[in-house]
Structures are given as C-alpha cells and as structure tokens.
Design an enzyme around this catalytic site. Structure first.
Site, mmCIF file in Angstrom:
data_model
loop_
_atom_site.group_PDB
_atom_site.id
_atom_site.type_symbol
_atom_site.label_atom_id
_atom_site.label_comp_id
_atom_site.label_asym_id
_atom_site.label_seq_id
_atom_site.Cartn_x
_atom_site.Cartn_y
_atom_site.Cartn_z
ATOM 1 C CB SER A 20 -0.972 -0.042 1.182
ATOM 2 O OG SER A 20 -1.949 0.961 1.071
ATOM 3 C CG ASP B 9 7.367 5.217 -11.913
ATOM 4 O OD1 ASP B 9 7.992 4.142 -12.047
ATOM 5 O OD2 ASP B 9 6.132 5.294 -12.014
ATOM 6 C CE LYS C 298 -5.077 -2.183 1.015
ATOM 7 N NZ LYS C 298 -5.142 -0.770 0.571
#
Length: 462
Positions: A290, A301, A315
C-alpha cells in the site's frame, strides 16, 4: 412551422420515454431486492434456533455486503471505528499485526516492529487458522481482528500454518498497548539508515528528525541514505505522499482513479529535496504494501532512488472511511492508485530494480597463498617506502553485519533494547539468519550500492 415543432416535440417524447421506463424498471428491481432482504430478515429473526438481535443481523448483513466486494472493504461498528482512529494516531491496543483475508483464512501481511506479534515470531505470509482454538473458517476479517483485540495483559493462542504442507503450530501471545514509533534510524558507517515501519500521523515528522540527526552526526562523511520499507504494511495516503515529496523536487507522486473520471486525483511534489541530492536506495519485500509501494513506485519512476529487494505485496487500491452518523463507519474501496508512469500496482506490486533475495553469507577460507612479493628475487615496488614492501594494498572494510528489521523465529529470544530481528516470511529463513549472527544480506548489498554510486559520482565530477 407548427409541423416542425410537433415533430421535434414527438422526437423528444420518444427519446424520454425509454429512459423513464429504464429508470422505473431499475427502481422497481431495487425495491424487489429490498423486499427479499426484508423477508429473509424477518424469517431469521423469528425462526433461527437462537435469539439474535436486530443490530447483529443488520451489522453482519452490511458487513457481508461490503466484504463480498473485495478483501479491504468492511463495516466498522462504533468500537472498531474508534480503534481505527486511535491506530492512525500511532497508538492502539492489540497484537501489533497487519492482516488480510485469503481463501477464508487470515494472512499476515506484516508484524509491526517491537510488538507482541513481532516478539512471538509471526512472519509475513503466515496463515492464521485458529484463534483460541476457534477456527477462522467462516469468520470475516473484521470479526477476526476484533477477536485478536482484548485487554492489555491478556493472552491469546494463535494457530499458525507456515508454508505449503507444513503442520500448524500454536503461538501464545500476550496483548499489549501498541505504541508505534514509525521511524527509526541509525548510522551504518558513512550511510544513513532510516527504517519506516508504518505510515501514521507521526511518520513525516519522524523522517525529518532522522535526516536532521544523521546529517548532524555524519556531517560531510554522509554518502547517502537507505530507506527501509521492508514489512511496512502501509497506512495513511497523505503520509506516503509527504514522504515521497521529501525526496522529490518536482513531478507527480501518485494518482488515483475511481469509478467516475471526474473523481480522479493527482498529487504532485513541491520543490525541495530533504536528502539534498544524495543517493538513495529503497529496500522492499513481500511485506511492503500500500503506502510503502506508493513511495517506492514514485522514487523509482522519477529515478530518484534505486529499489532493491524482492517483489512487493501488490495492494494498489484506496480505501475511504465513510462515517455513518449514529453508528460507526464503512471502509469502502473507492479508487485504484497509479505510479507517476501510470503503472497500476494492484495484484502486481513493485518490481525492484535490483532483485536481492535474503541470503546467508559464509566466508570461504582460502588458506595461505603465496603472493608475488613471496617469490625469490621478485622486483621491488619503486613507488612505496621500504617498510611497505610486500604489504597488500589497503582495502575498504566490509560493512559490519547488521540486524534485519524482521521477526525472530518462534522459540528464539526476543531482541533486546535497540536490537531488531531477522529476514522474514517468503523472503527468508529467520532461523538460518539468526544462526548467521543476524547478518542482513539485503541491507549489506544496499550499503555497498550507496557507496559505489557515491564514489562514481565523486569521480565523475572530479
């Protein structure tokens, strides 16, 4: 002119009529289903073998509706809602374990550091089959969590199944007040090590304090940071965004997309890098879920950090807590979240840039070997003084073995003050790691990586 108007009016009537009919049909079907619910409710209420209160029936019916949607939606009664509010503030009562439902059993996502579950040796991936001898099968997640809670100092017997085909075993755990220190830090030579155990209201403040102290203690020697998110089950979305923002100067951190396009949101970073551009390695494993996946995905990224370890939990959904006045609240999955590059983490997780499985490192004894300087008549080195002749070139000392932020194996002594456990769950064998002086292979690799990147950057500049 009148003919044109009449034709237009007729077209409007023909267009509206089917829409009205559909709406009436949907409303009619809804009421028919509600009548069915009412019939079942009355029949259970009057004919069930034991007396059941209306509140019990309604609460379980609502919870059944929500839990059938996905593993993370559920109904919270007043007590559960209050417990959840306390938990996000960083202090709550219980075992100190993050769980989810899988195939009718309770699956351990991660034990929280320095809690009863942590000290009892529970590991990510463990399946809880019984609580105090009562089978979990048929019990929903909210009921199981409620059963694990209780008065501080009381005991509960938890039956664990670990691994495929393994025999279940019992673990006795004493409930305690769980005070979560969500950020811990220490110096690892010239590297700042920061462990984030969960994302609660104290996390960002703890991170800033950790960086400040490490900068002060290490000064110009500080080469970079290891951010350890292993076995971090997640927590508050705003704290995950804030932690990511701490290391990013610009760009998107995470986006959420719900059922309606207009409900989508994007969260962007502000200028300012808490680490001042120094190299960062993020450690993850199968217990990272999460909010911790949001941080790892954002830094990965934007190429701000190297992610090292094993595949994360996966998740990728957002739960909204919707208070129900006079009752409790419902936890409803309302959106999926996406990393800055548009990746959905749901059911896939974050793939590390460098996969490193926990391992036991064993030094190989090579025995005495002859060197060039041992050979009769070997030429002398003309760049060093006489007393250095024949001495091997100095080498950097390897990183000292560091305890891993996991869980000790069942039956092993609990870590002492300031100590931590060993690699856990599907990512490692706790007993083997403990036998190896609790050497944390993943952390050692991360430290080497930080030092290598820092050395390369220094040489590239010079």
């Amino acid at each position: 002119m009148m003919k044109t108007i009449s034709a237009a009016a007729l077209a409007g009537i023909l267009f509206l009529a089917p829409a009205c009919a559909i709406a009436e049909t949907n409303t009619s079907e809804t009421y028919r289903q509600l009548n069915l619910f009412g019939d079942v409710f009355e029949r259970v209420r009057s004919e069930y073998v034991e007396s059941v209160t209306d509140e019990q029936l309604i609460e379980t019916a609502i919870n059944g509706m929500l839990t059938s949607l996905d593993p993370h939606s559920s109904y919270l009664n007043r007590k559960s809602f209050q417990d959840m509010q306390v938990q996000t503030r960083g202090e709550f009562g219980g075992l100190g374990i993050e769980v989810t439902m899988e195939n009718g059993l309770i699956k351990v996502v991660s034990p929280i550091d320095e809690t009863p579950a942590f000290r009892a040796g529970l590991q990510p991936g463990d399946l809880i089959t019984h609580l105090d001898g009562e089978a979990i099968s048929g019990m929903n997640l909210a009921d199981a969590v409620e059963k694990m809670r209780g008065p501080v100092g009381s005991d509960i017997k938890v039956t664990i199944r670990r691994g495929e085909g393994a025999e279940p075993f019992d673990v006795s755990i004493t409930r305690d007040t769980i005070k979560i220190q969500s950020v811990r830090y220490r110096e690892e030579g010239d590297v700042g090590y920061i462990r984030i155990t969960t994302f609660n209201e104290q996390t960002q403040m703890g991170l800033e304090r950790a960086v400040e102290r490490l900068e002060k203690d290490l000064g110009n020697k500080l080469t970079g940071y290891v951010i350890d998110l292993r076995n971090n089950p997640g927590g508050l979305l705003d704290q995950a965004i804030s932690v990511s923002d701490s290391f990013l100067d610009k760009g998107e951190i995470v986006s959420t997309r719900g059922r309606k396009p207009e409900d989508g949101q994007r969260y962007n970073s502000k200028a300012g890098d808490l680490a001042k551009g120094k190299p960062i390695v993020v450690l993850i494993n199968g217990g990272s879920a999460s909010a911790s996946e949001i941080v790892a995905g954002a830094l990965q990224d934007h190429r701000r950090a190297i992610v090292l370890g094993t595949q994360s939990f996966g998740k990728g959904s957002v739960q909204t807590i919707i208070p129900l006045p006079g009752h409790g609240a419902m936890r409803l999955t309302t959106a999926r979240y996406y990393t800055p590059s548009g990746r959905s983490i749901q059911a896939l997780g974050i793939s590390p840039d460098i996969e490193v499985q926990p391992a036991r490192v064993e030094e190989i004894q090579q025995g005495l070997r002859r060197r060039e300087s041992d050979l009769r008549g070997a030429l002398r080195n003309d760049t060093v003084t006489g007393n250095q002749q024949g001495q091997p070139a100095p080498q950097a000392a390897p990183p000292a073995p560091a305890p891993a932020p996991g869980t000790p194996a069942p039956g092993t002594p609990a870590p002492g003050p300031g100590a931590q456990g060993t690699p856990q769950g599907e990512d490692g064998d706790a007993a083997a790691a403990a036998a190896n002086d609790q050497f944390d292979y993943q952390l050692a690799r991360a430290l080497d990586l930080i030092r290598g990147v820092s050395l390369f950057n220094t040489r590239a500049v010079n």
